[in-house]
Design an enzyme around this catalytic site. Structure first.
Site, PDB file in Angstrom:
ATOM      1  N   CYS A   1       0.845  -1.203   0.000  1.00  0.00           N
ATOM      2  CA  CYS A   1       0.000   0.000   0.000  1.00  0.00           C
ATOM      3  C   CYS A   1       0.880   1.254   0.000  1.00  0.00           C
ATOM      4  O   CYS A   1       0.675   2.175  -0.790  1.00  0.00           O
ATOM      5  CB  CYS A   1      -0.924  -0.037   1.220  1.00  0.00           C
ATOM      6  SG  CYS A   1      -2.084   1.327   1.302  1.00  0.00           S
ATOM      7  N   CYS A   2       1.902   1.274   0.883  1.00  0.00           N
ATOM      8  CA  CYS A   2       2.811   2.428   0.932  1.00  0.00           C
ATOM      9  C   CYS A   2       3.547   2.574  -0.401  1.00  0.00           C
ATOM     10  O   CYS A   2       3.808   3.694  -0.841  1.00  0.00           O
ATOM     11  CB  CYS A   2       3.840   2.255   2.044  1.00  0.00           C
ATOM     12  SG  CYS A   2       3.289   2.791   3.669  1.00  0.00           S
TER      13      CYS A   2
ATOM     14  N   CYS B   1       7.710   3.945   5.996  1.00  0.00           N
ATOM     15  CA  CYS B   1       6.796   3.795   4.861  1.00  0.00           C
ATOM     16  C   CYS B   1       7.503   3.329   3.592  1.00  0.00           C
ATOM     17  O   CYS B   1       6.855   2.916   2.634  1.00  0.00           O
ATOM     18  CB  CYS B   1       6.069   5.105   4.594  1.00  0.00           C
ATOM     19  SG  CYS B   1       7.168   6.482   4.308  1.00  0.00           S
TER      20      CYS B   1
HETATM   21 FE1  SF4 Z   1      -1.319   2.754   2.981  1.00  0.00          FE
HETATM   22 FE2  SF4 Z   1       1.078   3.340   3.932  1.00  0.00          FE
HETATM   23 FE3  SF4 Z   1      -0.906   5.129   4.090  1.00  0.00          FE
HETATM   24 FE4  SF4 Z   1      -0.966   2.973   5.613  1.00  0.00          FE
HETATM   25  S1  SF4 Z   1       0.592   4.597   5.722  1.00  0.00           S
HETATM   26  S2  SF4 Z   1      -2.684   3.782   4.420  1.00  0.00           S
HETATM   27  S3  SF4 Z   1      -0.049   1.425   4.335  1.00  0.00           S
HETATM   28  S4  SF4 Z   1       0.025   4.402   2.248  1.00  0.00           S
END
Ligand code: SF4
Length: 232
Positions: free
Chosen positions: A121-122, A226
């Site tokens: 996701c990151c 991240c």
């Molecule tokens: Fe996604 Fe990273 Fe934001 Fe969490 S910190 S929602 S894993 S982008």
């Protein structure tokens, strides 16, 4: 004139550490003298971020600033950005969004990717957008401090950033948490009200809890960064 590389800087003497900013303003003036519009500040709008912005405006009032707008930040963070824009109208602040919206990401990779694969996701919501931003830059600024934790303890003013094939400049390395807040109060800077509610470090809402230091970030997920500063 050719821009200095990491190796060029490494051969120079260090920066003078003044009492007021612990070297930060000297580093920023050097950085903007050398990189000017090829220098970008990736701002998270945490409390270190507002200190950085105030110092940056003393070196370059119309500096380029990028906020990685994952679409998952707290409302308070967006409200703070509006306040910062009012206070520093010359800053060029860009809200950089990922290719996919949160809904599109859910359809493609599954709902709440941050719960099952936070590194992925990151990567899509932060790392790839920053890669796109830095493709047009030679160097970038970050508000990392050495006392934030072991993963940041060896940060220097000027760092070779292999992640992004760039020079990463970190003016606040010698600042403590107390130094940051003293500066905020002395200069009456705006800041995210969540800091007063037990959130020292503020990122995306689904991955941020109250806690000490950075403990509240990705709590229980075995993740502390991240991917912008350390490859995940
Ligand atoms: Fe996604 Fe990273 Fe934001 Fe969490 S910190 S929602 S894993 S982008």
């Amino acid at each position: 004139m050719a821009k200095p590389t990491y190796e060029d800087w490494h051969e120079e003497d260090g920066f003078a550490i003044d009492n007021a900013t612990k070297g930060a303003l000297n580093v920023l003036k050097w950085a903007y003298d050398n990189y000017d519009d090829e220098l970008i500040y990736a701002c998270s709008f945490g409390v270190e971020g507002v200190v950085m912005l105030d110092l940056i405006t003393k070196a370059k009032a119309d500096a380029k600033v990028v906020f990685l707008d994952t679409g998952l930040h707290f409302q308070e963070t967006y409200e703070l950005i509006d306040k910062v824009k009012e206070r520093y109208p010359d800053l060029k602040i860009e809200l950089k969004k990922p290719e996919l919206t949160v809904e599109e990401q859910g359809e493609k990779f599954g709902e709440k990717l941050w719960e099952v694969q936070p590194n992925r996701c990151c990567y899509y919501r932060k790392v790839v957008p920053l890669q796109a931003v830095l493709s047009g830059a030679t160097a970038w600024l970050s508000g990392l401090r050495r006392s934030q934790g072991p993963s940041r303890a060896n940060t220097n003013f000027v760092n070779l950033d292999e992640n992004f094939q760039s020079v990463k400049i970190c003016p606040l390395i010698h600042w403590s948490w107390e130094d940051i807040w003293d500066y905020v109060k002395e200069h009456n800077l705006p800041y995210n009200p969540l800091h007063d509610q037990g959130y020292p470090s503020i990122g995306c809402a689904p991955c941020t809890l109250p806690g000490d230091g950075r403990d509240g970030r990705w709590a229980g997920k075995g993740k502390t960064e991240c991917g912008l500063h350390i490859k995940q």
